[in-house]
Design a protein around this motif. Structure first.
Motif, short mmCIF file in Angstrom:
data_model
loop_
_atom_site.label_atom_id
_atom_site.label_comp_id
_atom_site.label_asym_id
_atom_site.label_seq_id
_atom_site.Cartn_x
_atom_site.Cartn_y
_atom_site.Cartn_z
N VAL A 1 1.11 -1.14 0.03
CA VAL A 1 0.01 -0.09 -0.25
C VAL A 1 1.02 1.28 0.13
O VAL A 1 1.85 1.21 0.74
N ALA A 2 0.67 2.22 -0.95
CA ALA A 2 1.40 3.30 -1.23
C ALA A 2 1.45 4.34 0.12
O ALA A 2 0.29 4.43 0.90
N PRO A 3 2.59 5.00 0.45
CA PRO A 3 2.44 6.00 1.71
C PRO A 3 1.58 7.07 1.40
O PRO A 3 1.55 7.22 0.14
N PRO A 4 1.21 7.72 2.16
CA PRO A 4 0.61 9.03 1.75
C PRO A 4 1.35 10.02 1.25
O PRO A 4 2.72 10.20 1.53
N ALA A 5 0.75 10.87 0.42
CA ALA A 5 1.91 11.76 -0.53
C ALA A 5 2.35 12.94 0.74
O ALA A 5 1.76 13.26 1.70
N ASP A 6 3.36 13.45 0.42
CA ASP A 6 4.07 14.38 1.12
C ASP A 6 3.00 15.54 1.19
O ASP A 6 2.84 15.87 2.45
N THR B 1 5.17 -0.55 6.17
CA THR B 1 4.86 -1.90 5.40
C THR B 1 6.04 -2.49 5.77
O THR B 1 6.96 -2.20 6.12
N GLY B 2 5.99 -3.76 5.94
CA GLY B 2 6.74 -4.79 6.39
C GLY B 2 6.83 -4.91 8.01
O GLY B 2 5.88 -4.45 8.64
N PHE B 3 7.92 -5.54 8.53
CA PHE B 3 8.02 -5.63 9.95
C PHE B 3 9.26 -5.01 10.21
O PHE B 3 10.29 -4.60 9.72
N ALA B 4 9.41 -5.06 11.73
CA ALA B 4 10.45 -4.06 12.15
C ALA B 4 11.88 -5.10 11.79
O ALA B 4 11.92 -6.05 11.82
N GLY B 5 12.84 -4.00 11.42
CA GLY B 5 13.96 -4.61 10.70
C GLY B 5 14.02 -5.08 9.44
O GLY B 5 14.87 -5.42 8.72
N ASN B 6 12.79 -5.06 8.87
CA ASN B 6 12.43 -5.26 7.42
C ASN B 6 11.20 -4.71 6.83
O ASN B 6 10.25 -5.26 6.56
N GLY B 7 11.40 -3.37 6.83
CA GLY B 7 10.38 -2.53 6.40
C GLY B 7 10.60 -1.14 6.02
O GLY B 7 11.77 -0.72 6.27
N ASP B 8 9.53 -0.50 5.65
CA ASP B 8 9.59 0.98 5.22
C ASP B 8 8.63 1.57 6.09
O ASP B 8 7.54 1.00 6.33
N TYR B 9 8.77 2.97 6.49
CA TYR B 9 8.26 3.84 7.55
C TYR B 9 8.00 5.24 7.13
O TYR B 9 9.20 5.87 6.65
N LYS B 10 6.87 5.77 7.16
CA LYS B 10 6.78 7.38 6.84
C LYS B 10 5.98 7.85 8.13
O LYS B 10 5.02 7.35 8.64
N HIS B 11 6.72 8.97 8.49
CA HIS B 11 6.29 9.48 9.90
C HIS B 11 6.63 10.76 9.99
O HIS B 11 7.58 11.47 9.18
N TYR B 12 6.06 11.58 10.93
CA TYR B 12 6.30 13.07 11.28
C TYR B 12 7.55 13.08 12.30
O TYR B 12 7.58 11.95 13.12
N HIS B 13 8.37 13.79 12.24
CA HIS B 13 9.37 13.82 13.15
C HIS B 13 9.57 15.30 13.61
O HIS B 13 9.34 16.20 13.15
N TYR B 14 9.75 15.31 15.04
CA TYR B 14 9.96 16.50 15.72
C TYR B 14 11.23 16.39 16.48
O TYR B 14 11.80 15.49 17.15
N LEU C 1 9.67 13.39 -0.46
CA LEU C 1 9.84 11.71 -0.05
C LEU C 1 9.00 11.05 -0.99
O LEU C 1 9.13 9.80 -1.02
N ASP C 2 8.27 11.58 -1.70
CA ASP C 2 7.19 11.05 -2.78
C ASP C 2 8.36 10.21 -3.89
O ASP C 2 8.07 9.22 -4.44
N GLU C 3 9.58 11.01 -4.01
CA GLU C 3 10.57 10.39 -4.97
C GLU C 3 11.16 9.22 -4.49
O GLU C 3 11.85 8.57 -5.25
N VAL C 4 11.11 8.87 -3.23
CA VAL C 4 11.71 7.57 -2.66
C VAL C 4 11.36 6.65 -3.40
O VAL C 4 12.18 5.69 -3.67
N ASN C 5 10.22 6.54 -3.95
CA ASN C 5 9.74 5.39 -4.70
C ASN C 5 10.00 5.50 -6.15
O ASN C 5 9.51 4.70 -7.05
N SER C 6 10.38 6.69 -6.75
CA SER C 6 10.72 7.08 -8.11
C SER C 6 11.96 6.22 -8.50
O SER C 6 12.61 5.86 -7.74
#
Length: 189
Positions: free
Chosen positions: A26-31, A119-132, A149-154
């Motif tokens: 499932v694609a991550p939400p767009a930036d 997507t995936g599991f800890a140690g084997n996955g991709d994550y998109k999140h907010y960071h402060y 970050l949308d380019e990460v999949n480009s």
């Protein structure tokens, strides 16, 4: 007889579709969607940041000389354990901003990750999140600043190519939002 065969065929098709859906990424939400959400719910983001950054010692755990906390909605867990009323306060804020969890480093400086997609599991996955926050340890993560970050999949940041070239390479990308807030995409092979 014919009806039984029909039911078996439908059941088999549904099982195949369900299994296939589990494997589809499932694609991550767009930036821009995440940035718009951030500004739309800025007060809730800041409230979550204030709550986590002011946590007393009994609401955190010490790891590597720093105080940490985690509250996740799916799967549901918290570390350290917190009362249900407090958990519901986190859940309410997380639902409002469309997130699934929050992880914070409370001291020495406040650093916060608000989980949105994985997507995936800890140690084997991709994550998109907010960071402060500002990561003070330059060896902790080698971050690459990108315009989107949308380019990460480009083609430019193709994760399949990254895996083929260096199957064990962990990659971290970020895009500033405002002040100490940014979007991050983490890739763990």
């Amino acid at each position: 007889m014919r009806r039984s065969l029909y039911i078996q065929l439908i059941t088999a098709v549904l099982i195949i579709l369900a299994v296939r859906a589990c494997w589809l990424r499932v694609a991550p939400p767009a930036d821009q969607e995440m940035i718009d959400n951030f500004y739309r719910h800025r007060d809730q983001f800041e409230e979550l940041r204030r709550i986590v950054c002011r946590l007393p010692a009994d609401r955190t755990e010490v790891m590597h000389g720093a105080r940490f906390m985690t509250v996740m909605m799916d799967p549901e867990w918290a570390r350290p354990q917190i009362p249900d009323a407090e958990k519901q306060r986190y859940y309410s804020l997380l639902k409002t901003i469309g997130a699934t969890g929050v992880q914070g480093e409370v001291q020495p400086e406040c650093v916060l990750d608000i989980e949105v997609w994985s997507t995936g599991f800890a140690g084997n996955g991709d994550y998109k999140h907010y960071h402060y926050g500002v990561d003070h340890d330059p060896n902790a993560k080698q971050m690459t600043r990108v315009g989107s970050l949308d380019e990460v999949n480009s083609v430019k940041f193709n994760l399949k190519s990254l895996k083929d070239e260096s199957p064990d390479k962990i990659a971290f990308y970020y895009r500033p939002i405002t002040g100490n807030w940014r979007l991050e995409f983490d890739h763990w092979p």
